[in-house]
Scaffold this active site. Sequence first.
Site, PDB file in Angstrom:
ATOM      1  N   GLY A  86      34.683  88.917  65.259  1.00 46.51           N
ATOM      2  CA  GLY A  86      36.310  90.634  65.381  1.00 46.51           C
ATOM      3  C   GLY A  86      35.275  91.217  64.596  1.00 46.51           C
ATOM      4  N   GLU A  97      38.281  80.267  60.976  1.00 45.67           N
ATOM      5  CA  GLU A  97      39.123  80.491  60.087  1.00 45.67           C
ATOM      6  C   GLU A  97      40.474  79.552  59.787  1.00 45.67           C
ATOM      7  OE1 GLU A  97      40.807  82.832  63.642  1.00 45.67           O
ATOM      8  OE2 GLU A  97      38.745  84.700  63.229  1.00 45.67           O
ATOM      9  N   HIS A 106      37.527  76.051  64.363  1.00 45.74           N
ATOM     10  CA  HIS A 106      37.177  77.057  64.443  1.00 45.74           C
ATOM     11  C   HIS A 106      36.913  77.746  62.537  1.00 45.74           C
ATOM     12  CE1 HIS A 106      37.658  81.690  65.086  1.00 45.74           C
ATOM     13  NE2 HIS A 106      37.552  81.317  66.061  1.00 45.74           N
ATOM     14  N   GLY A 127      37.237  86.179  71.232  1.00 45.71           N
ATOM     15  CA  GLY A 127      38.434  86.256  70.681  1.00 45.71           C
ATOM     16  C   GLY A 127      39.052  87.662  70.775  1.00 45.71           C
ATOM     17  N   GLY A 128      38.665  88.245  70.433  1.00 42.63           N
ATOM     18  CA  GLY A 128      39.506  89.945  71.002  1.00 42.63           C
ATOM     19  C   GLY A 128      38.688  90.306  72.593  1.00 42.63           C
ATOM     20  N   GLU A 180      28.983  79.993  66.028  1.00 35.16           N
ATOM     21  CA  GLU A 180      30.012  81.210  65.991  1.00 35.16           C
ATOM     22  C   GLU A 180      29.693  81.792  64.476  1.00 35.16           C
ATOM     23  OE1 GLU A 180      33.636  81.506  68.482  1.00 35.16           O
ATOM     24  OE2 GLU A 180      33.947  80.493  66.082  1.00 35.16           O
ATOM     25  N   ASN A 221      39.350  82.536  73.155  1.00 33.74           N
ATOM     26  CA  ASN A 221      40.216  82.498  72.090  1.00 33.74           C
ATOM     27  C   ASN A 221      41.421  82.965  71.625  1.00 33.74           C
ATOM     28  OD1 ASN A 221      41.709  81.320  69.278  1.00 33.74           O
ATOM     29  ND2 ASN A 221      39.587  81.821  68.111  1.00 33.74           N
ATOM     30  N   TRP A 222      43.191  82.778  71.857  1.00 33.42           N
ATOM     31  CA  TRP A 222      43.744  83.950  71.649  1.00 33.42           C
ATOM     32  C   TRP A 222      44.308  83.959  70.265  1.00 33.42           C
ATOM     33  CZ3 TRP A 222      47.672  82.651  75.937  1.00 33.42           C
ATOM     34  CH2 TRP A 222      47.266  83.651  77.677  1.00 33.42           C
ATOM     35  N   LYS A 223      43.582  83.125  69.657  1.00 35.26           N
ATOM     36  CA  LYS A 223      44.089  82.998  67.646  1.00 35.26           C
ATOM     37  C   LYS A 223      45.564  83.175  67.879  1.00 35.26           C
ATOM     38  CE  LYS A 223      39.707  85.188  66.727  1.00 35.26           C
ATOM     39  NZ  LYS A 223      38.915  85.125  65.390  1.00 35.26           N
ATOM     40  N   SER A 255      32.158  88.523  68.689  1.00 36.96           N
ATOM     41  CA  SER A 255      31.936  90.156  69.199  1.00 36.96           C
ATOM     42  C   SER A 255      31.654  90.145  70.814  1.00 36.96           C
ATOM     43  CB  SER A 255      31.526  90.998  67.871  1.00 36.96           C
ATOM     44  OG  SER A 255      32.189  91.214  66.761  1.00 36.96           O
TER      45      SER A 255
HETATM   46  C1  PEP Z   1      36.743  83.723  67.388  1.00 38.72           C
HETATM   47  O1  PEP Z   1      37.562  83.826  67.480  1.00 38.72           O
HETATM   48  O2  PEP Z   1      36.566  82.865  68.173  1.00 38.72           O
HETATM   49  C2  PEP Z   1      36.064  84.426  67.856  1.00 38.72           C
HETATM   50  C3  PEP Z   1      34.343  84.618  68.869  1.00 38.72           C
HETATM   51  O3  PEP Z   1      36.420  86.048  67.766  1.00 38.72           O
HETATM   52  P1  PEP Z   1      35.666  87.574  68.744  1.00 38.72           P
HETATM   53  O4  PEP Z   1      35.210  87.219  69.812  1.00 38.72           O
HETATM   54  O5  PEP Z   1      36.904  89.041  68.390  1.00 38.72           O
HETATM   55  O6  PEP Z   1      34.459  87.825  67.223  1.00 38.72           O
END
Ligand code: PEP
Length: 252
Positions: A174, A98, A96, A235-236, A168, A9-11, A214
């Site tokens: 994050g 966010e 998501h 994500g990251g 999640e 997920n590049w957000k 994460s």
């Molecule tokens: C996400 O954005 O869905 C996510 C899990 O981010 P991260 O891996 O950075 O925690």
Amino acid sequence: MRQKIAAGNWKMNLTLDEGLQLARYISNELDIYSDTQVILAAPYVYLKSLSDLTFPIRNLHIAAQNCHAKESGAYTGEIAIPMLKSINIEYVVIGHSERRAYFNESNAILKEKVDALIEQDMNIIFCCGEPLEVRKAEGHFDYVTEQLEASLCHLSPKQFKQVIIAYEPIWAIGTGETASPDQAQEMHAHIRSLIGEKLGREVAESTSILYGGSVKPANAQELFSMNDVDGGLVGGASLSGSSFLSIINAFS
Ligand code: PEP
């Protein structure tokens, strides 16, 4: 057999050039004979270029990070599902945390999106997960049950084949803090048993449930080795080609 899935997920990150470079790296390095399906969820404005780039690769797919439930109309700034289909997008992430938190997406709004996506034959990556205070109060199973019952469990077994679930926990997104493999496993087992109860055992056994929060090269293998963890939503660590590739290759 459930699909093994590594989704990035590049957000709201990367320029077009950076995104294309990353997708090129993944497409060059990916084992195209592997059973692992790789999905890149990118910003809307890059989707066409990315889908053109990855189109011939059987296990590399592009996803939108959101969509609108209506087919067309006066919804300035929104993107409709037929628009995504017109550029060969087959997957959409919805719910998501966010989007739930910053854009007020309720369970009811998500149900409308689920129904619209199902009707248009799109694959759904449906996110769920509890905030820290709910986890601390040990309400996490009920919280996730409510999210799934309110937006997803009304589907028929046939429709549910279009659904991938991503668990999640918000406290792990994050933050660098990851759910332990046992914490992930017990929630995934809970989700699978809920699906079994509502839609039958066959659907439960064939639905991929991803863990997100994460995930990184150092913990992916242990998380993915748990019985009910069928991959990750990342994500990251999906913003670096080498990190994401080692996560893709972490399935044992
Ligand atoms: C996400 O954005 O869905 C996510 C899990 O981010 P991260 O891996 O950075 O925690």
